[in-house]
Design a protein around this motif. Structure first.
Motif, PDB file in Angstrom:
ATOM      1  N   GLU A  93       0.757  -1.255  -0.054  1.00 20.87           N
ATOM      2  CA  GLU A  93      -0.142   0.180  -0.139  1.00 20.87           C
ATOM      3  C   GLU A  93       0.659   1.309  -0.049  1.00 20.87           C
ATOM      4  O   GLU A  93       0.686   2.336  -0.626  1.00 20.87           O
ATOM      5  CB  GLU A  93      -0.982  -0.037   1.160  1.00 20.87           C
ATOM      6  N   LEU A  94       2.066   1.325   0.860  1.00 20.22           N
ATOM      7  CA  LEU A  94       2.744   2.315   0.925  1.00 20.22           C
ATOM      8  C   LEU A  94       3.599   2.609  -0.822  1.00 20.22           C
ATOM      9  O   LEU A  94       3.541   3.936  -1.152  1.00 20.22           O
ATOM     10  CB  LEU A  94       3.938   2.086   1.961  1.00 20.22           C
ATOM     11  N   ALA A  95       3.864   1.579  -1.480  1.00 15.71           N
ATOM     12  CA  ALA A  95       4.339   1.669  -2.512  1.00 15.71           C
ATOM     13  C   ALA A  95       3.500   2.325  -3.564  1.00 15.71           C
ATOM     14  O   ALA A  95       3.870   3.335  -4.460  1.00 15.71           O
ATOM     15  CB  ALA A  95       4.959   0.236  -3.122  1.00 15.71           C
ATOM     16  N   VAL A  96       2.334   1.841  -3.585  1.00 16.33           N
ATOM     17  CA  VAL A  96       1.419   2.253  -4.546  1.00 16.33           C
ATOM     18  C   VAL A  96       1.042   3.637  -4.155  1.00 16.33           C
ATOM     19  O   VAL A  96       0.859   4.495  -5.251  1.00 16.33           O
ATOM     20  CB  VAL A  96      -0.039   1.334  -4.556  1.00 16.33           C
ATOM     21  N   ARG A  97       0.887   4.135  -2.870  1.00 16.52           N
ATOM     22  CA  ARG A  97       0.481   5.447  -2.586  1.00 16.52           C
ATOM     23  C   ARG A  97       1.478   6.421  -3.030  1.00 16.52           C
ATOM     24  O   ARG A  97       1.159   7.586  -3.510  1.00 16.52           O
ATOM     25  CB  ARG A  97       0.177   5.616  -1.099  1.00 16.52           C
ATOM     26  N   ASP A  98       2.999   6.281  -2.755  1.00 14.90           N
ATOM     27  CA  ASP A  98       3.831   6.727  -3.205  1.00 14.90           C
ATOM     28  C   ASP A  98       3.763   7.250  -4.949  1.00 14.90           C
ATOM     29  O   ASP A  98       4.311   8.317  -5.183  1.00 14.90           O
ATOM     30  CB  ASP A  98       5.178   6.412  -2.964  1.00 14.90           C
ATOM     31  N   VAL A  99       3.732   6.097  -5.442  1.00 15.45           N
ATOM     32  CA  VAL A  99       3.793   6.260  -6.919  1.00 15.45           C
ATOM     33  C   VAL A  99       2.537   7.122  -7.451  1.00 15.45           C
ATOM     34  O   VAL A  99       2.689   8.007  -8.292  1.00 15.45           O
ATOM     35  CB  VAL A  99       3.606   4.789  -7.741  1.00 15.45           C
ATOM     36  N   VAL A 120       0.517   5.153 -14.698  1.00 15.47           N
ATOM     37  CA  VAL A 120       0.725   5.170 -13.010  1.00 15.47           C
ATOM     38  C   VAL A 120       0.647   3.605 -12.805  1.00 15.47           C
ATOM     39  O   VAL A 120       1.376   3.190 -11.659  1.00 15.47           O
ATOM     40  CB  VAL A 120      -0.360   5.756 -12.693  1.00 15.47           C
ATOM     41  N   ILE A 121      -0.346   2.642 -13.096  1.00 16.58           N
ATOM     42  CA  ILE A 121      -0.390   1.462 -12.828  1.00 16.58           C
ATOM     43  C   ILE A 121       0.810   0.519 -13.143  1.00 16.58           C
ATOM     44  O   ILE A 121       1.294  -0.218 -12.562  1.00 16.58           O
ATOM     45  CB  ILE A 121      -1.537   0.635 -13.445  1.00 16.58           C
ATOM     46  N   ASP A 122       1.274   0.834 -14.277  1.00 18.09           N
ATOM     47  CA  ASP A 122       2.471   0.090 -14.849  1.00 18.09           C
ATOM     48  C   ASP A 122       3.745   0.138 -13.868  1.00 18.09           C
ATOM     49  O   ASP A 122       4.501  -0.382 -13.540  1.00 18.09           O
ATOM     50  CB  ASP A 122       2.884   0.351 -16.210  1.00 18.09           C
ATOM     51  N   ALA A 123       3.820   1.798 -13.566  1.00 17.02           N
ATOM     52  CA  ALA A 123       4.987   2.050 -12.603  1.00 17.02           C
ATOM     53  C   ALA A 123       4.787   1.361 -11.431  1.00 17.02           C
ATOM     54  O   ALA A 123       5.783   1.009 -10.695  1.00 17.02           O
ATOM     55  CB  ALA A 123       4.894   3.602 -12.443  1.00 17.02           C
ATOM     56  N   ALA A 181      -5.996   7.867  -5.041  1.00  8.65           N
ATOM     57  CA  ALA A 181      -6.426   9.143  -5.905  1.00  8.65           C
ATOM     58  C   ALA A 181      -7.228  10.037  -5.257  1.00  8.65           C
ATOM     59  O   ALA A 181      -7.269  11.152  -5.346  1.00  8.65           O
ATOM     60  CB  ALA A 181      -6.684   8.656  -7.426  1.00  8.65           C
ATOM     61  N   VAL A 182      -8.377   9.116  -4.751  1.00 13.43           N
ATOM     62  CA  VAL A 182      -9.522   9.915  -4.051  1.00 13.43           C
ATOM     63  C   VAL A 182      -8.776  10.911  -2.701  1.00 13.43           C
ATOM     64  O   VAL A 182      -9.101  11.784  -2.347  1.00 13.43           O
ATOM     65  CB  VAL A 182     -10.578   9.180  -3.468  1.00 13.43           C
ATOM     66  N   VAL A 183      -7.976  10.047  -2.134  1.00 14.29           N
ATOM     67  CA  VAL A 183      -7.278  10.536  -0.888  1.00 14.29           C
ATOM     68  C   VAL A 183      -6.418  11.736  -1.155  1.00 14.29           C
ATOM     69  O   VAL A 183      -6.168  12.830  -0.584  1.00 14.29           O
ATOM     70  CB  VAL A 183      -6.608   9.450  -0.088  1.00 14.29           C
ATOM     71  N   PHE A 184      -5.716  11.603  -2.315  1.00 14.70           N
ATOM     72  CA  PHE A 184      -4.746  12.767  -2.765  1.00 14.70           C
ATOM     73  C   PHE A 184      -5.632  14.041  -3.083  1.00 14.70           C
ATOM     74  O   PHE A 184      -5.235  15.052  -2.884  1.00 14.70           O
ATOM     75  CB  PHE A 184      -3.934  12.350  -3.947  1.00 14.70           C
ATOM     76  N   ALA A 185      -6.714  13.649  -3.821  1.00 20.45           N
ATOM     77  CA  ALA A 185      -7.626  14.730  -3.917  1.00 20.45           C
ATOM     78  C   ALA A 185      -8.508  15.535  -2.856  1.00 20.45           C
ATOM     79  O   ALA A 185      -9.306  16.323  -2.904  1.00 20.45           O
ATOM     80  CB  ALA A 185      -8.811  14.676  -5.072  1.00 20.45           C
ATOM     81  N   GLY A 186      -8.230  14.829  -1.742  1.00 23.50           N
ATOM     82  CA  GLY A 186      -9.006  15.489  -0.406  1.00 23.50           C
ATOM     83  C   GLY A 186     -10.156  14.628   0.020  1.00 23.50           C
ATOM     84  O   GLY A 186     -10.946  14.625   0.762  1.00 23.50           O
ATOM     85  N   GLY A 187     -10.286  13.360  -0.739  1.00 19.06           N
ATOM     86  CA  GLY A 187     -11.677  12.427  -0.300  1.00 19.06           C
ATOM     87  C   GLY A 187     -11.086  11.600   0.837  1.00 19.06           C
ATOM     88  O   GLY A 187     -10.083  11.756   1.571  1.00 19.06           O
ATOM     89  N   ARG A 202       1.068   9.531  -5.602  1.00 22.56           N
ATOM     90  CA  ARG A 202       1.218  10.742  -5.097  1.00 22.56           C
ATOM     91  C   ARG A 202       2.287  11.456  -6.249  1.00 22.56           C
ATOM     92  O   ARG A 202       2.051  12.728  -6.585  1.00 22.56           O
ATOM     93  CB  ARG A 202       1.868  11.068  -3.560  1.00 22.56           C
ATOM     94  N   SER A 203       3.178  10.919  -6.465  1.00 21.28           N
ATOM     95  CA  SER A 203       4.385  11.554  -7.490  1.00 21.28           C
ATOM     96  C   SER A 203       3.702  11.667  -9.033  1.00 21.28           C
ATOM     97  O   SER A 203       4.011  12.891  -9.490  1.00 21.28           O
ATOM     98  CB  SER A 203       5.540  10.586  -7.432  1.00 21.28           C
ATOM     99  N   ALA A 204       2.874  10.902  -9.405  1.00 21.45           N
ATOM    100  CA  ALA A 204       2.253  11.113 -10.732  1.00 21.45           C
ATOM    101  C   ALA A 204       1.090  12.216 -10.590  1.00 21.45           C
ATOM    102  O   ALA A 204       1.029  12.992 -11.431  1.00 21.45           O
ATOM    103  CB  ALA A 204       1.694   9.856 -10.904  1.00 21.45           C
ATOM    104  N   SER A 205       0.454  12.233  -9.559  1.00 20.40           N
ATOM    105  CA  SER A 205      -0.583  13.155  -9.473  1.00 20.40           C
ATOM    106  C   SER A 205       0.208  14.877  -9.349  1.00 20.40           C
ATOM    107  O   SER A 205      -0.552  15.762  -9.729  1.00 20.40           O
ATOM    108  CB  SER A 205      -1.538  12.899  -8.210  1.00 20.40           C
ATOM    109  N   THR A 206       1.277  14.713  -8.597  1.00 17.82           N
ATOM    110  CA  THR A 206       1.747  16.079  -8.595  1.00 17.82           C
ATOM    111  C   THR A 206       2.279  16.467  -9.686  1.00 17.82           C
ATOM    112  O   THR A 206       2.365  17.654 -10.169  1.00 17.82           O
ATOM    113  CB  THR A 206       3.070  15.802  -7.415  1.00 17.82           C
ATOM    114  N   LEU A 207       2.673  15.819 -10.589  1.00 20.24           N
ATOM    115  CA  LEU A 207       3.322  15.968 -12.027  1.00 20.24           C
ATOM    116  C   LEU A 207       2.090  16.566 -12.848  1.00 20.24           C
ATOM    117  O   LEU A 207       2.306  17.304 -13.833  1.00 20.24           O
ATOM    118  CB  LEU A 207       4.098  15.071 -12.490  1.00 20.24           C
TER     119      LEU A 207
END
Length: 504
Positions: A217-223, A277-280, A306-312, A225-230
């Motif tokens: 879960e930590l690995a997917v979350r980091d990927v 993002v899924i492939d990464a 993605a929902v969490v990153f957007a404030g959900g 977050r990085s992709a959504s920031t860009l």
């Protein structure tokens, strides 16, 4: 003077006669029966104090026989039938140690011989000779020996109890329970405690990878977050991706497979995004936990994050899905919801999946983030002579003009490839603004707008528009049901090495 000397001589003669008589009585040549010995010396104990007790003979008379000092050998002066002329102090002078402990089951010790403590012998006899003598012990020699003086009686009863048993006999004749070997244990049935593959993988669990890949879960979350920031459009793309995957063939990552005739080639899926993002995330997990985490679980986790990153809300998800082996474009149209569906048509599709009308309203709230291309809502406008005219009377007029300006090209035609925010004014934040916009006639897609035209769904829209917390609580439940559609577990499917193709 002469009379005194004569008296002294007479006394000396009397003493000498008594000593000679005593010496004659102790001679071993005279063997008398117990009755004769008792008749000759009926008052032997009483006669001892009457002597003057001269210094020299006294020790000779009172010295006990040599066998009495050796408890280990049976004394000869302990006849079974010899009467006891005086009370014997047997209980006080015979310590219990003299009799070795004999196990109950030892046959050499006859239990018929009573111990000295319980024997009636200590009672003083009324007459010097007792007719009923105690039972003779079979281990004592039957030959009696006369004696003119009372021998030390404590030792004979102690030794009369039983001869010293041989130590090796006791363990042989009465073995202890511990010495016997334990009985063999009954055979136990084989244990079925080890879970089978179906019982282990056949159930989804939030901690499915707790042992095999605890950092998934930590690995997917980091990927994410990085992709959504860009790219701020990533959260909306990932959320749309999970909808299109789970509604066709279930949540099995079949929408990720590339190739001719796959789901990904259908026109409804051509505008999907977030595959990179899924492939990464998959490449990272293959390094950390090779051949362990399925692509379908990565899609579910990435959309949740993605929902969490957007404030959900951060909602727990069940894991343990396996990837599907089938991906056909022909399965898309009959399962996906078209943008022109009515409430009844959408409700029928949701019911067929096991979802409710409340799930329909709640999951439609996912349009609070993301965007859509102009060709996805073109049926709400009439395009003629290079101009767009709204034909849906439920649309807010101002909102319609905004959409016309956003979708019109410089040459007066509709730019089908232009993207418009799904939630006007709040497309980058996961909140309840979407429901407020629906009540205001500012829903982008037809499927959004019809939610306020049905009494049941409108009531739910109004509820979520008033309470964002209520929307978030309902979202957690509906998202869990959505991501449980048609999952493959156990022996079904596989764990792909690459998400875009099945294992070769």
């Amino acid at each position: 003077m002469g009379g005194g000397l004569g008296g002294a001589v007479v006394c000396s003669m009397l003493v000498l006669s008594a000593l000679l008589a005593l010496a004659a009585s102790q001679s071993p040549s005279q063997v008398l029966s117990p009755a004769q010995s008792a008749s000759r010396h009926p008052t032997a104990p009483a006669a001892r104090p009457s002597f003057p007790s001269p210094a020299a003979p006294a020790p000779r008379l009172s010295r006990p026989p040599t066998p009495a000092a050796k408890p280990s050998s049976p004394p000869p002066a302990a006849p079974a039938g010899k009467p006891s002329p005086s009370p014997r102090p047997a209980p006080t002078r015979s310590p219990p140690v003299a009799t070795p402990p004999v196990p109950r089951a030892t046959p050499p010790v006859p239990r018929a011989s009573p111990p000295p403590a319980t024997s009636p012998a200590p009672k003083p006899p009324s007459r010097p000779a007792m007719a009923p003598a105690p039972k003779p012990s079979p281990s004592v020699a039957p030959a009696p020996r006369p004696s003119s003086h009372p021998p030390p009686t404590p030792a004979p009863p102690a030794s009369r109890t039983a001869p010293k048993p041989s130590p090796p006999l006791a363990p042989k004749q009465s073995p202890s329970p511990a010495a016997s070997p334990p009985p063999p244990a009954p055979p136990q049935p084989p244990s079925n405690s080890t879970p089978t593959m179906s019982s282990t993988l056949g159930q989804l669990s939030p901690s499915f990878y707790a042992q095999s890949c605890p950092g998934v879960e930590l690995a997917v979350r980091d990927v994410v977050r990085s992709a959504s920031t860009l790219d701020p459009s990533i959260p909306g793309k990932l959320l749309r991706l999970v909808f299109h995957d789970c509604f066709v063939e279930g949540c099995d990552a079949s929408v990720l497979i590339q190739g001719n005739g796959t789901e990904r080639t259908d026109p409804a899926n051509l505008s999907l995004g977030g595959f990179n993002v899924i492939d990464a995330a998959k490449r990272l997990l293959e390094v950390v936990c090779p051949a362990t985490v399925s692509c379908s679980d990565i899609v579910v986790l990435a959309s949740r994050d993605a929902v969490v990153f957007a404030g959900g809300p951060a909602v727990p998800v069940e894991l343990g899905r396996r990837d599907g082996l089938v991906s056909l474009a022909s399965n898309v149209r009959r399962n996906i919801i078209d943008t022109g569906f009515s409430v009844d048509a959408m409700a029928a599709s949701f019911t067929a999946k096991g979802l409710t009308l409340d799930d329909l309203v709640t999951l439609s709230g996912g349009h609070t983030i993301g965007s859509a291309h102009c060709n996805t809502f073109r049926e709400r406008f009439q395009v003629a002579n290079g101009s767009m005219t709204p034909i849906d009377g439920s649309m807010n007029a101002d909102y319609a003009n905004e959409l016309i300006q956003a979708c019109s090209a410089a040459n007066g035609t509709v730019s089908a490839g232009t993207a418009v925010d799904c939630d006007s004014g709040s497309a980058s934040v996961f909140d309840n603004r979407y429901f407020a916009n629906l009540l205001d006639g500012r829903g982008l897609l037809r499927t959004d707008a019809v939610l306020v035209q049905n009494a049941t769904t409108r009531a739910k829209v109004a509820e979520f528009a008033q309470s964002q917390d209520g929307f978030f609580v309902s979202w957690a439940s509906s998202y869990a049901r959505l991501t449980s559609l048609g999952v493959k577990t156990g022996a079904d499917g596989e764990i792909r090495r690459t998400c875009s193709s099945v294992n070769g």
